[in-house]
Scaffold this motif. Structure first.
Motif, short mmCIF file in Angstrom:
data_model
loop_
_atom_site.label_atom_id
_atom_site.label_comp_id
_atom_site.label_asym_id
_atom_site.label_seq_id
_atom_site.Cartn_x
_atom_site.Cartn_y
_atom_site.Cartn_z
N LEU A 296 0.92 -1.32 0.17
CA LEU A 296 0.18 0.12 -0.04
C LEU A 296 1.05 1.19 -0.09
O LEU A 296 1.60 1.43 0.61
N HIS A 297 0.45 2.25 -0.71
CA HIS A 297 1.34 3.53 -0.95
C HIS A 297 0.28 4.73 -0.59
O HIS A 297 -0.90 4.50 -0.78
N ARG A 298 0.93 5.66 -0.46
CA ARG A 298 0.27 6.86 0.04
C ARG A 298 0.82 8.18 -0.54
O ARG A 298 2.23 8.29 -0.53
N ARG A 365 5.50 7.36 6.03
CA ARG A 365 4.57 6.81 5.05
C ARG A 365 4.30 5.35 5.39
O ARG A 365 3.11 5.02 5.24
N GLU A 366 5.35 4.75 5.81
CA GLU A 366 4.90 3.28 6.18
C GLU A 366 4.13 3.14 7.47
O GLU A 366 3.10 2.47 7.42
N MET A 368 1.60 5.42 8.14
CA MET A 368 0.32 5.91 7.67
C MET A 368 -0.25 4.66 6.79
O MET A 368 -1.43 4.54 6.79
N CYS A 369 0.54 3.78 6.17
CA CYS A 369 -0.21 2.74 5.43
C CYS A 369 -0.12 1.31 6.02
O CYS A 369 -1.40 0.76 5.95
N ASN A 370 0.72 1.34 6.71
CA ASN A 370 0.98 -0.30 7.57
C ASN A 370 0.84 -0.35 9.04
O ASN A 370 0.83 -1.27 9.77
N PHE A 371 0.96 0.88 9.48
CA PHE A 371 0.81 1.07 11.15
C PHE A 371 2.15 0.34 11.69
O PHE A 371 1.95 -0.01 12.91
N GLU A 372 2.99 0.30 10.85
CA GLU A 372 4.60 -0.13 11.22
C GLU A 372 5.53 0.17 10.35
O GLU A 372 5.23 0.30 9.17
N THR A 373 6.75 0.18 10.88
CA THR A 373 7.80 0.71 9.98
C THR A 373 8.98 -0.07 10.75
O THR A 373 9.24 -0.18 11.79
N ALA A 374 9.84 -0.47 9.56
CA ALA A 374 11.14 -1.24 9.99
C ALA A 374 12.11 -0.35 10.03
O ALA A 374 12.62 0.35 9.15
N CYS A 375 12.66 0.14 11.32
CA CYS A 375 13.63 1.13 11.54
C CYS A 375 13.93 1.14 13.24
O CYS A 375 13.45 0.56 14.16
N THR A 376 15.28 1.57 13.48
CA THR A 376 15.86 1.71 14.73
C THR A 376 15.48 3.15 15.04
O THR A 376 16.62 3.84 14.52
N PRO A 377 14.74 3.65 15.77
CA PRO A 377 14.42 5.20 15.97
C PRO A 377 15.69 5.93 16.58
O PRO A 377 16.30 5.31 17.27
N SER A 378 15.86 7.06 15.93
CA SER A 378 17.13 7.92 16.56
C SER A 378 16.78 8.31 18.04
O SER A 378 15.32 8.38 18.51
N CYS A 415 2.89 9.68 14.26
CA CYS A 415 3.80 10.14 13.06
C CYS A 415 4.52 11.53 13.32
O CYS A 415 5.48 11.82 12.84
N MET A 416 3.90 12.42 14.24
CA MET A 416 4.44 13.72 14.59
C MET A 416 5.66 13.61 15.31
O MET A 416 6.81 14.27 15.23
N ALA A 417 6.05 12.21 15.73
CA ALA A 417 7.32 11.99 16.65
C ALA A 417 8.38 11.91 15.65
O ALA A 417 9.79 11.94 15.62
N PHE A 418 8.10 11.45 14.43
CA PHE A 418 9.15 11.36 13.32
C PHE A 418 9.21 12.79 12.45
O PHE A 418 10.02 12.67 11.67
N ASP A 419 8.66 13.96 12.90
CA ASP A 419 8.56 15.03 12.13
C ASP A 419 9.75 16.17 12.56
O ASP A 419 9.28 16.83 13.59
N ALA A 420 10.78 15.98 11.95
CA ALA A 420 11.87 16.79 12.75
C ALA A 420 11.54 18.44 12.41
O ALA A 420 12.10 19.19 13.20
N TYR A 421 10.93 18.64 11.38
CA TYR A 421 10.46 20.05 11.21
C TYR A 421 9.33 20.65 12.43
O TYR A 421 9.72 21.73 12.82
N LEU A 422 8.70 19.70 12.79
CA LEU A 422 7.90 20.12 14.02
C LEU A 422 8.60 20.31 15.25
O LEU A 422 8.38 21.20 16.04
N TRP A 423 9.55 19.47 15.58
CA TRP A 423 10.55 19.58 16.71
C TRP A 423 11.21 20.81 16.66
O TRP A 423 11.47 21.51 17.57
N GLU A 424 11.71 21.25 15.51
CA GLU A 424 12.64 22.36 15.42
C GLU A 424 11.82 23.72 15.27
O GLU A 424 12.25 24.98 15.46
N ASN A 425 10.66 23.73 14.56
CA ASN A 425 9.91 24.94 14.04
C ASN A 425 8.37 24.77 14.37
O ASN A 425 7.92 24.79 13.30
N SER A 426 8.00 24.78 15.19
CA SER A 426 6.42 24.76 15.44
C SER A 426 6.22 26.10 15.07
O SER A 426 6.52 27.05 15.21
N PRO A 427 5.09 26.00 14.04
CA PRO A 427 4.42 27.19 13.31
C PRO A 427 3.94 28.00 14.33
O PRO A 427 3.45 27.78 15.45
#
Length: 436
Positions: A296-298, A365-366, A368-378, A415-427
């Protein structure tokens, strides 16, 4: 209730990463366009005209009853397409075509045929290509359906929103059930293989009773797919008709969530499966099968079975994904047409993606599509996942981040936890709708 109150904060819907408010407008998107120019093409055409203002809608549209706008707008879209063709080294290989709006069926069948035949004559349509259009039940005629079917369209998405008359009245979109029933019957008779209904929960004056009655009517027609969107209340958007009612008319967050759960339960009773966020499909549908096998893709057009690094948006305000860069066209009709009169692409803003953008965007994206992603979070991602972890919304394992069943309603927050722009620059001002 505690979780709803805690997580009902402004949150992006993540059809791109970074989201539009954080685009950098750096030069270089033309290079990304050149690099992706031989990839299979997904094509979105924005047809912005509507005869009436629906007061729930925050899309880019142009309200008019003057159909003399049709021909000049089509000429502008074809000029834009011709400018892109000049930049492609090979003939485009078309795998996906979507007409969105606005109201695509504002245009006459004859004008739609002229637009689409001109574009299709300059493409090679790949086997299995998916052609879809959005239709308003009040003005989608048999001739519209037949014309588009002859051009290869097999999917139609109908904007229903709600069948309750009080809700329809306050959102200025009155469409009798009989009109929807007629379009569905005619589409199936012609041979359309996929019919989608767009529904919205959280609209002004909605109640559990109105949602129940709406879903019951939907089930009589049994569409192949259902998009069950959360109403995005963003009245600060310029020219937005959402200012025609107040927050007092809206269901409270806990009630709104209850409307979703009621609709979801009713759809599951009729064998619909939940797909990603806000979408439902029958078990034999391609979207469900793609989710099951992890393909599945988004993208800006929503969920799709086609993974592509090239999505080209034509028309006023349309957004393109060039693989490593995004662009958006001029948002005003006059600005869009003027750019093309001057012989230039009507791009008003862009974002060239960094390696970190591409990495974080893939994991968002993963999720949002599959409710999981293969990664080791920073460590930074782990830091921003602490609250969802404590609340049991997500699990982190070696090489894997997965959303729990409890966490699925809060996927935007996760997903917001992966959003570096929100961490650094909240509107500085609110630009996103509430997550719940």
């Amino acid at each position: 209730m505690d979780l709803i109150q805690k997580y009902n904060i402004p949150a992006p819907r993540y059809t791109s990463y970074p989201t539009v408010p954080f685009w950098n407008n750096k030069p270089g998107w033309e290079a990304a366009l050149a690099q992706s120019s031989t990839e299979p093409l997904s094509l979105y055409i924005h047809l912005p005209f509507c005869e009436r203002l629906c007061t729930y809608c925050s899309c880019n549209k142009y309200i008019t009853v003057n159909h003399d706008h049709e021909a000049p707008y089509i000429d502008a879209v074809l000029k834009e397409w011709a400018l892109y063709l000049q930049r492609f080294p090979t003939r485009p290989q078309l795998q996906e075509l979507h007409l969105g709006g606005g109201t695509p069926t504002f245009f006459s069948p004859q004008n739609l045929r002229y637009l689409l035949e001109t574009i299709l004559q300059s493409c090679d349509v790949l086997p299995g290509a998916a052609f879809a259009f959005e239709g308003h039940p009040n003005n989608t005629t048999y001739e519209h359906l037949q014309t588009l079917y002859e051009l290869g369209f097999r999917r139609v998405s109908l904007g229903i929103q709600d069948f309750d008359l009080a809700v329809q009245t306050i959102i200025n979109r009155i469409q009798p059930y009989e009109n929807v029933e007629q379009v569905v019957r005619e589409a199936r008779e012609l041979g359309y293989t996929s019919i989608n209904f767009d529904l919205i929960y959280g609209l002004p004056l909605q109640t559990p009773q109105s949602i129940k009655a709406t879903i019951e009517k939907v089930m009589r027609l049994y569409p192949d797919r259902i998009s069950f969107y959360s109403y995005a209340h963003v009245p600060w958007v310029k020219g937005n008709g959402q200012r025609l009612f107040t927050e007092r008319d809206l269901p409270k967050p806990a009630v709104k969530r209850g409307l979703y759960e009621l609709g979801c339960a009713m759809m599951k009773e009729h064998y619909y499966e939940e797909i990603g966020m806000d979408h439902f499909a029958l078990p034999d549908d391609e979207l469900y099968l793609a989710q099951q096998n992890g393909t599945l893709h988004r993208n800006f057009m929503g969920y799709t079975i086609h993974r592509t690094s090239r999505l080209l948006g034509l028309g006023m305000s349309a957004i393109s994904d060039h693989g490593a860069a995004y662009t958006q066209n001029e948002k005003s009709l006059t600005g869009y047409q003027q750019a093309l009169e001057e012989g230039r692409l009507p791009v008003m803003r862009a974002h060239v993606q960094s390696r970190e953008d591409l990495y974080l965007g893939r994991h968002i994206r993963e999720l949002m599509c599959n409710f999981e992603t293969a990664c080791t979070p920073s460590p930074a991602v782990i830091k921003h996942l602490q609250e969802p972890l404590r609340d049991g919304l997500v699990v982190v394992q070696p090489g894997r981040v997965a959303v729990t069943e409890k966490g699925k309603p809060y996927i935007r927050n996760i997903c917001m936890a992966f959003d570096a722009y929100l961490w650094e620059n909240s509107p500085n001002t609110q630009v996103f709708s509430g997550a719940i």
